[in-house]
Write a protein that holds these residues in place. Structure first.
Motif, short mmCIF file in Angstrom:
data_model
loop_
_atom_site.label_atom_id
_atom_site.label_comp_id
_atom_site.label_asym_id
_atom_site.label_seq_id
_atom_site.Cartn_x
_atom_site.Cartn_y
_atom_site.Cartn_z
N LEU A 243 -11.70 32.51 6.55
CA LEU A 243 -10.35 33.04 6.55
C LEU A 243 -9.64 32.85 7.88
CD1 LEU A 243 -8.29 34.68 4.82
CD2 LEU A 243 -9.28 36.75 5.83
N TRP A 244 -10.37 32.92 8.97
CA TRP A 244 -9.76 32.90 10.30
C TRP A 244 -9.55 31.46 10.82
CZ3 TRP A 244 -14.29 35.21 8.88
CH2 TRP A 244 -15.47 34.52 9.19
N GLN A 245 -9.93 30.46 10.07
CA GLN A 245 -9.75 29.08 10.51
C GLN A 245 -8.64 28.42 9.70
OE1 GLN A 245 -13.35 26.77 10.54
NE2 GLN A 245 -14.38 28.10 12.00
N VAL A 246 -7.44 28.40 10.27
CA VAL A 246 -6.31 27.77 9.61
C VAL A 246 -5.38 27.22 10.70
CG1 VAL A 246 -5.04 29.96 9.50
CG2 VAL A 246 -4.43 28.11 7.94
N SER A 247 -4.87 26.03 10.46
CA SER A 247 -4.02 25.38 11.45
C SER A 247 -2.55 25.54 11.09
CB SER A 247 -4.36 23.89 11.54
OG SER A 247 -4.02 23.23 10.32
N ALA A 248 -1.70 25.30 12.07
CA ALA A 248 -0.25 25.37 11.83
C ALA A 248 0.18 24.32 10.82
CB ALA A 248 0.49 25.17 13.16
N GLN A 249 -0.46 23.15 10.86
CA GLN A 249 -0.12 22.11 9.90
C GLN A 249 -0.46 22.54 8.47
OE1 GLN A 249 -1.96 18.31 10.66
NE2 GLN A 249 -1.24 17.42 8.74
N GLU A 250 -1.62 23.18 8.30
CA GLU A 250 -2.02 23.64 6.97
C GLU A 250 -1.05 24.69 6.45
OE1 GLU A 250 -6.85 23.25 6.70
OE2 GLU A 250 -6.03 24.79 8.03
N LEU A 251 -0.63 25.60 7.33
CA LEU A 251 0.33 26.63 6.91
C LEU A 251 1.68 26.01 6.54
CD1 LEU A 251 -0.42 29.49 9.46
CD2 LEU A 251 -0.96 29.45 7.02
N THR A 252 2.08 25.00 7.31
CA THR A 252 3.34 24.31 6.99
C THR A 252 3.26 23.64 5.63
OG1 THR A 252 3.77 23.93 9.34
CG2 THR A 252 4.96 22.55 7.76
N GLU A 253 2.13 22.97 5.36
CA GLU A 253 1.95 22.32 4.07
C GLU A 253 1.93 23.34 2.93
OE1 GLU A 253 -1.64 20.14 4.54
OE2 GLU A 253 -0.73 18.53 5.73
N THR A 254 1.34 24.51 3.20
CA THR A 254 1.31 25.55 2.18
C THR A 254 2.71 26.07 1.87
OG1 THR A 254 -0.92 26.25 2.80
CG2 THR A 254 0.44 27.86 1.65
N VAL A 255 3.47 26.35 2.93
CA VAL A 255 4.81 26.91 2.74
C VAL A 255 5.72 25.94 1.99
CG1 VAL A 255 6.89 27.64 3.98
CG2 VAL A 255 4.67 28.47 4.71
N THR A 256 5.52 24.64 2.18
CA THR A 256 6.37 23.65 1.53
C THR A 256 5.84 23.22 0.16
OG1 THR A 256 5.21 21.89 2.75
CG2 THR A 256 7.26 22.75 3.70
N SER A 257 4.67 23.74 -0.24
CA SER A 257 4.13 23.42 -1.56
C SER A 257 4.81 24.30 -2.62
CB SER A 257 2.62 23.67 -1.60
OG SER A 257 2.33 25.06 -1.48
N GLU A 258 4.61 23.97 -3.89
CA GLU A 258 5.21 24.77 -4.96
C GLU A 258 4.73 26.21 -4.88
OE1 GLU A 258 5.48 24.82 -9.87
OE2 GLU A 258 4.51 23.17 -8.82
N PHE A 259 3.43 26.40 -4.65
CA PHE A 259 2.87 27.75 -4.50
C PHE A 259 3.54 28.48 -3.34
CE2 PHE A 259 -0.23 30.49 -2.34
CZ PHE A 259 -0.63 31.32 -3.38
#
Length: 564
Positions: free
Chosen positions: A203-219
């Motif tokens: 849970l504690w390993q997440v990058s800014a790029q991954e969060l950006t990709e998540t926010v821009t995904s349909e989900f």
């Protein structure tokens, strides 16, 4: 706030870990099959649309090299381009991790062989499985979200329509604020934990790029929309609830038999909010609730329009019912004039009955679609959890019926408080079960997973001093409509051209004479295609006699069983 502590404590009970809700149902080459040449593309077909996780879909050659390009999804089929391996003969591994349409991760591995099987390559450890911290966090965030919407809906409903004028509104308003905050926190948690569901990281390993990709995904866009709706709702709803609306309904409720609550009948109705604000609040609430089924089981189910609508109705009814119970238990049953309760409780009882009716109706629609078949109720974990949820709901309805009888009889004392307390306690269990239920494979998917994809027909590799022959017989059924496809190689794995192919099949029990089967070489040189006839059930001895030169010939044998 005791309700929240009890609710979260219930999550410490053992529960099924998060499960994927899509299942692989087919692949090309077929799982476990042996083919004659390295393919230029492999495919995996799933029970519902999926999204590949970047860097987590790959094809591994027999020597361990990764030979795959970028995966592309068309409908429910994932296509993976494959380059020629340096050493093409042996067993290949299709290793994948994808996100299903209902936002859950799916991991797995499928193998096939070229020429002849070899030791299976090892699947990357990060491809399969979800970290335990994420398995725990996901249902916790969902439960906090469910608790949040109940703490918004129940107090808001009472404050808008049923709140006694002389009772302080501060506690209920604070509860609505807490509900808004909890829902926002759960939504942010869902966004923050989504990348790890795909990557398999803690849970504690997440990058800014991954969060950006998540926010821009349909989900992610759906959850960002939920946060925006919560912000607008907070601006519209809290001022609207801060003062009592002087409506006709309010006059009836506060003026029935309680002198301290009487409002003159000729007083003009006044409102503290505009005419359009309540409609805007209702529309925004429906849109916010829709983000739950749109990121869950309902959107991936058959008849998704119906299941998403049923999901919104189910959540709204649940929030009104359970939230209203919490409001009664915490704020109104104690300290409110009995005559006022005598007016409020019958109205609430009718509203609760309507909410439960819609709750059951919407839940039944979802269950019918998600279960797939009746036997899934007791054969799958999803069905067993659903039965448990239905049992607890029945207990709650029993307590509600008892409370309603007391209200109708004019009793609003300790008996009603005990009945409502039972309803609240049981409702906590219902919410906890719901948060686990949405993490478990629905019955329709569990049934699919009970039938793992396997290679069809019969495949084997036979060797002699002169050659190795790999073949597949499909579908291995009684009759003459069985196809045989064979590939010929040198003992060290190179393609070998055959001068002559012969194949016979002999039933061993009862023992019959061997019967030649039609087979002919193909222009490719090392391949042959023919048909096989199995007139009776039993075990057949299959013999290949292959001539590789003018004088070199060898025979190899195996056996295959054909059912009745």
């Amino acid at each position: 706030m005791l309700f929240l502590f009890v609710l979260l404590a219930s999550l410490t009970l053992p529960a099924s870990p998060a499960s994927a809700h899509a299942a692989p149902v087919g692949a090309t080459p077929a799982p476990g099959s042996v083919i004659g040449a390295s393919p230029a593309e492999v495919t995996v077909t799933f029970s519902e649309p999926v999204t590949p996780v970047e860097g987590r879909v790959q094809v591994i050659a027999p020597n361990g090299d990764r030979i795959s390009g970028k995966a592309v999804v068309e409908g429910t089929t994932m296509r993976i381009p494959v380059r020629q391996a340096d050493k093409p003969l042996g067993t290949y591994l299709i290793s994948f991790r994808v996100i299903s349409a209902d936002s859950h991760p799916v991991g797995g591995a499928i193998s096939f062989s070229v020429g002849a099987p070899s030791e299976r390559p090892e699947a990357p450890s990060e491809t399969i499985g979800t970290h335990p911290s994420v398995e725990v966090a996901v249902p916790v965030f969902k439960t906090i979200g469910y608790a949040g919407i109940t703490l918004i809906a129940g107090p808001a409903m009472f404050l808008a329509f049923l709140w006694p004028r002389r009772r302080s509104r501060s506690g209920a308003l604070k509860t609505v604020r807490v509900g808004l905050a909890l829902t926002a926190f759960a939504t942010l948690g869902a966004i923050a934990s989504y990348p790890q569901q795909g990557s398999g990281a803690p849970l504690w390993q997440v990058s800014a790029q991954e969060l950006t990709e998540t926010v821009t995904s349909e989900f992610g866009l759906l959850l960002v929309g939920r946060l925006a709706i919560l912000g607008v709702l907070a601006g519209l709803l809290l001022p609207m609830l801060s003062r009592a609306p002087r409506t006709a309904r309010a006059r009836v409720l506060v003026g029935a038999g309680a002198p301290v609550e009487v409002v003159p009948a000729d007083q003009k109705t006044k409102t503290t909010f505009s005419r359009t604000r309540p409609y805007a609040v209702l529309a925004l609430s429906a849109a916010g609730l829709a983000t739950w089924p749109l990121t869950g089981h309902a959107v991936a189910a058959p008849m998704s329009g119906i299941t998403v609508t049923a999901g919104v109705v189910h959540m709204a009814a649940m929030a009104v019912w359970i939230g209203g119970l919490v409001t009664l238990a915490v704020f109104l049953l104690r300290g409110t004039h009995p005559r006022v309760l005598g007016v409020v409780l019958p109205v609430w009882s009718r509203w609760a009955a309507i909410a439960v009716l819609w709750l059951v109706f919407a839940g039944a629609i979802q269950a019918v679609v998600q279960m797939g078949k009746v036997s899934a109720l007791w054969e799958t974990g999803y069905g067993q959890l659903l039965i448990a949820k239905l049992g607890v709901t029945a207990a709650v309805l029993g307590a509600a019926a008892f409370a309603r009888r007391m209200v109708v009889a004019g009793a609003a004392g300790a008996g009603v408080r005990r009945a409502v307390g039972i309803e609240v306690a049981a409702s906590v269990v219902i919410l906890a079960l719901s948060s686990v239920l949405v993490q478990v494979d629905p019955g329709r998917i569990a049934a699919t997973k009970e039938k793992p994809i396997t290679g069809q027909g019969f495949s084997e590799t036979l060797t002699s001093d002169l050659y190795a022959v790999q073949f597949n017989i499909y579908p291995v059924e009684l009759g003459e409509y069985n196809t045989i496809h064979a590939f010929l190689y040198t003992p060290d794995g190179g393609p070998l051209r055959a001068e002559e192919w012969q194949v016979t099949a002999r039933l061993t029990d009862p023992a019959l004479e061997a019967v030649a089967q039609p087979i002919a070489g193909l222009p490719t040189g090392n391949q042959a295609l023919g048909s096989m006839s199995f007139p009776l059930p039993g075990t057949y001895e299959i013999t290949f006699t292959i001539r590789t030169t003018e004088i070199d010939r060898a025979s190899v044998k195996t056996s295959v069983t054909v059912g009745g």
